[in-house]
Design a protein around this motif. Sequence first.
Motif, PDB file in Angstrom:
ATOM      1  N   ILE A 139      -5.728  -5.715  58.511  1.00  0.00           N
ATOM      2  CA  ILE A 139      -4.410  -5.879  57.652  1.00  0.00           C
ATOM      3  C   ILE A 139      -5.457  -5.933  56.254  1.00  0.00           C
ATOM      4  N   ASN A 140      -4.745  -4.914  55.651  1.00  0.00           N
ATOM      5  CA  ASN A 140      -5.447  -4.932  54.031  1.00  0.00           C
ATOM      6  C   ASN A 140      -4.545  -5.968  53.348  1.00  0.00           C
ATOM      7  N   LYS A 141      -5.348  -6.581  52.670  1.00  0.00           N
ATOM      8  CA  LYS A 141      -4.941  -7.999  51.923  1.00  0.00           C
ATOM      9  C   LYS A 141      -3.828  -7.562  50.659  1.00  0.00           C
ATOM     10  N   GLY A 142      -4.206  -6.466  50.151  1.00  0.00           N
ATOM     11  CA  GLY A 142      -3.592  -5.956  48.815  1.00  0.00           C
ATOM     12  C   GLY A 142      -2.334  -5.153  49.110  1.00  0.00           C
ATOM     13  N   SER A 143      -2.157  -4.512  50.370  1.00  0.00           N
ATOM     14  CA  SER A 143      -1.211  -3.787  50.596  1.00  0.00           C
ATOM     15  C   SER A 143      -0.218  -4.486  51.860  1.00  0.00           C
ATOM     16  N   GLY A 144      -1.013  -5.354  52.794  1.00  0.00           N
ATOM     17  CA  GLY A 144      -0.219  -5.698  53.833  1.00  0.00           C
ATOM     18  C   GLY A 144      -0.113  -4.694  54.882  1.00  0.00           C
ATOM     19  N   LYS A 145      -0.701  -3.641  54.830  1.00  0.00           N
ATOM     20  CA  LYS A 145      -0.636  -2.712  55.881  1.00  0.00           C
ATOM     21  C   LYS A 145      -2.034  -2.409  56.622  1.00  0.00           C
ATOM     22  N   ALA A 146      -1.681  -1.952  58.022  1.00  0.00           N
ATOM     23  CA  ALA A 146      -2.810  -2.009  58.803  1.00  0.00           C
ATOM     24  C   ALA A 146      -3.659  -0.806  58.832  1.00  0.00           C
ATOM     25  N   LEU A 147      -4.796  -0.947  59.079  1.00  0.00           N
ATOM     26  CA  LEU A 147      -5.868   0.434  59.404  1.00  0.00           C
ATOM     27  C   LEU A 147      -5.274   0.905  60.458  1.00  0.00           C
ATOM     28  N   ASP A 148      -5.179   2.427  60.413  1.00  0.00           N
ATOM     29  CA  ASP A 148      -4.204   3.194  61.614  1.00  0.00           C
ATOM     30  C   ASP A 148      -4.943   4.450  61.663  1.00  0.00           C
ATOM     31  N   VAL A 149      -4.844   4.856  62.691  1.00  0.00           N
ATOM     32  CA  VAL A 149      -5.303   6.306  63.231  1.00  0.00           C
ATOM     33  C   VAL A 149      -3.918   7.192  63.183  1.00  0.00           C
ATOM     34  N   LYS A 158     -10.748  12.448  62.821  1.00  0.00           N
ATOM     35  CA  LYS A 158      -9.525  12.218  62.472  1.00  0.00           C
ATOM     36  C   LYS A 158      -9.538  11.247  61.290  1.00  0.00           C
ATOM     37  N   TYR A 159      -9.133  11.489  60.287  1.00  0.00           N
ATOM     38  CA  TYR A 159      -9.620  10.366  58.877  1.00  0.00           C
ATOM     39  C   TYR A 159      -8.465   9.088  58.995  1.00  0.00           C
ATOM     40  N   LEU A 160      -9.052   8.025  58.834  1.00  0.00           N
ATOM     41  CA  LEU A 160      -8.382   6.853  59.090  1.00  0.00           C
ATOM     42  C   LEU A 160      -7.419   6.560  57.454  1.00  0.00           C
ATOM     43  N   GLN A 161      -6.454   5.919  57.679  1.00  0.00           N
ATOM     44  CA  GLN A 161      -5.328   5.471  56.603  1.00  0.00           C
ATOM     45  C   GLN A 161      -4.948   4.071  57.170  1.00  0.00           C
ATOM     46  N   GLN A 162      -4.113   3.608  56.213  1.00  0.00           N
ATOM     47  CA  GLN A 162      -3.049   2.472  56.245  1.00  0.00           C
ATOM     48  C   GLN A 162      -1.683   2.724  56.652  1.00  0.00           C
ATOM     49  N   TYR A 163      -1.123   1.854  57.205  1.00  0.00           N
ATOM     50  CA  TYR A 163       0.209   2.259  57.620  1.00  0.00           C
ATOM     51  C   TYR A 163       0.883   0.805  57.978  1.00  0.00           C
ATOM     52  N   THR A 164       2.005   0.716  58.029  1.00  0.00           N
ATOM     53  CA  THR A 164       2.975  -0.598  58.431  1.00  0.00           C
ATOM     54  C   THR A 164       2.592  -0.622  59.899  1.00  0.00           C
TER      55      THR A 164
END
Length: 303
Positions: A139-149, A158-164
């Motif tokens: 979980i990214n501290k800045g956004s609160g979003k999770a690392l996501d495929v 497949k590039y990684l992103q952040q997502y709810t």
Amino acid sequence: MMTAILVMFGVLGTMLPTVPVYAATTGAGYSVSAAAPGRTYYIVSKGNANLALDAVGGSSANGTRIWLYSYNSSTAQQYRMKKNSDGTYTLANAKSGKVFDIKGGSKANGAPLQLYQSNGTNAQKWQFKWHSDGTVTFINKGSGKALDVPSASFKAKKYLQQYTSNGTNAQRFYLVDAAYANGYLDVSQVYTQMNQFRQSNGLPALKRDTALENTAKVRAKECAQRFDHRRPNGTDCFTAFPKGYRCAGENIASGQETAAEVIASWKSSAGHRANMLDSGYRSVGIAAYRFNEVIYWVQDFTG
């Protein structure tokens, strides 16, 4: 315990006197349930445990994207954990030293994960949420979003992103301690030290042969199942060799931790030593495969 045995073929095949997948590691206790600061890990997808988080092209540049890629034991797939004073972690790529970063400090879904020079911002700090299956969500501290495929598409590149955060396998990863991960190891020093040994005895260096190296990789992995010159299917080791040789030999060993140790072990055994100093050989393939904390070493020779 260190062991070594060998077998040799003479000219025209006359016998002379002698002598499982990366994904399985996650089911064999190699995935950790806590990150030890200072240690180095592979980060492996729960959705496809043959894929690890990898710096694209092994690049060391700021802005390098992270994608899923076939596990290959390279430092571009290894990450060191640094625990911060606020309890979060910073994840640094072992090859470049750059850290996991959400581009631009974005809080948006779909914002890309990249590697960037460490700057101490919240875009580079991660909280670890552990699950009962041994996986972790970052979980990214800045956004609160999770690392996501993205789209739970568990395919290479497949590039990684952040997502709810949503609790799916697209956001769950194994941390595999690099010191104990199953897989092939770098054997460049084994080649170097073996050829130095030959040259010190007045013999030419052996050619590093790609086909034989592939054979050695097959045999090293097989030796983790059955430590013998007979293969797991019951045939002899030479059924794995490329065709067309006049003479061939194999050295195997297990338990040695370094190139120097395994070369010393083979040098101290008359039969193994004879294989390394055989004037009839012209090519060699070497491999080392770690399985269940034991390294299996193979030299395959042809002439």
